[in-house]
Design a protein around this motif. Structure first.
Motif, PDB file in Angstrom:
ATOM      1  N   ALA A 116      50.710  30.780  50.941  1.00  0.00           N
ATOM      2  CA  ALA A 116      51.698  31.612  51.616  1.00  0.00           C
ATOM      3  C   ALA A 116      53.085  31.288  51.082  1.00  0.00           C
ATOM      4  CB  ALA A 116      51.673  31.368  53.130  1.00  0.00           C
ATOM      5  N   LYS A 155      49.825  39.484  55.368  1.00  0.00           N
ATOM      6  CA  LYS A 155      49.779  38.967  56.736  1.00  0.00           C
ATOM      7  C   LYS A 155      51.159  38.947  57.376  1.00  0.00           C
ATOM      8  CE  LYS A 155      45.843  35.889  55.845  1.00  0.00           C
ATOM      9  NZ  LYS A 155      45.353  34.493  55.919  1.00  0.00           N
ATOM     10  N   GLU A 156      51.153  38.826  58.706  1.00  0.00           N
ATOM     11  CA  GLU A 156      52.401  38.658  59.432  1.00  0.00           C
ATOM     12  C   GLU A 156      52.928  37.233  59.220  1.00  0.00           C
ATOM     13  OE1 GLU A 156      52.740  42.397  60.814  1.00  0.00           O
ATOM     14  OE2 GLU A 156      54.033  40.859  61.661  1.00  0.00           O
ATOM     15  N   GLU A 197      43.450  28.854  52.292  1.00  0.00           N
ATOM     16  CA  GLU A 197      44.041  29.695  53.327  1.00  0.00           C
ATOM     17  C   GLU A 197      45.456  29.267  53.708  1.00  0.00           C
ATOM     18  OE1 GLU A 197      41.035  28.191  53.395  1.00  0.00           O
ATOM     19  OE2 GLU A 197      40.543  27.470  55.430  1.00  0.00           O
ATOM     20  N   GLU A 208      53.834  33.755  60.346  1.00  0.00           N
ATOM     21  CA  GLU A 208      53.283  32.990  61.442  1.00  0.00           C
ATOM     22  C   GLU A 208      53.909  31.607  61.562  1.00  0.00           C
ATOM     23  OE1 GLU A 208      49.101  32.316  60.883  1.00  0.00           O
ATOM     24  OE2 GLU A 208      49.397  31.119  59.065  1.00  0.00           O
ATOM     25  N   GLN A 220      54.078  33.091  55.511  1.00  0.00           N
ATOM     26  CA  GLN A 220      53.589  34.465  55.430  1.00  0.00           C
ATOM     27  C   GLN A 220      52.669  34.590  54.237  1.00  0.00           C
ATOM     28  OE1 GLN A 220      56.672  37.437  55.566  1.00  0.00           O
ATOM     29  NE2 GLN A 220      55.214  39.053  56.070  1.00  0.00           N
TER      30      GLN A 220
END
Length: 121
Positions: free
Chosen positions: A91, A42-43, A88, A45, A38
């Motif tokens: 998370a 953001k959700e 990217e 994933e 996550q």
């Protein structure tokens, strides 16, 4: 099943990192294990999944050919080897357990607390 992740940290783009997930409690072997993540805002994933036998794996397109999921049933451990990390990929990474294979977070009954991975550019 109780799950505890470790191995997160701050790395630079292009670096590698290995996350570990230690399971305890009920029998580990029958469970499908997965990694989710996550990112900020953001959700949660799907990242990767491995079936109970370890013979079948599946990856999100965004990590395919860079990440590898594995498990050691004797040690009740699951790993996520992450190579060629990108900003990217930043998370919180979660380990999860489910009775059958799925890429949906709603199929997973047990979750760890998460470990932060930050990739700087």
């Amino acid at each position: 099943v109780q799950l505890v992740e470790s191995g997160g940290g701050l790395v630079q783009a292009g670096d590698s990192l290995i996350l570990s997930c230690a399971a305890s409690g009920r029998t580990f072997t029958p469970y499908t294990m997965a990694w989710f993540r996550q990112g900020p805002g953001k959700e949660r994933e799907f990242v990767a999944v491995i079936r109970s036998s370890g013979g079948h794996t599946y990856y999100a397109d965004s990590v395919k050919d860079r990440f590898t999921i594995s498990r050691d049933n004797a040690k009740k451990m699951v790993y996520l080897e992450m190579n060629s990390l990108k900003p990217e990929d930043t998370a919180v990474y979660y380990c999860a357990a489910a009775p059958s294979s799925s890429t949906s977070r709603y199929a997973y009954d047990y979750w760890g607390q998460g470990t932060q991975v930050t990739v700087s550019s």
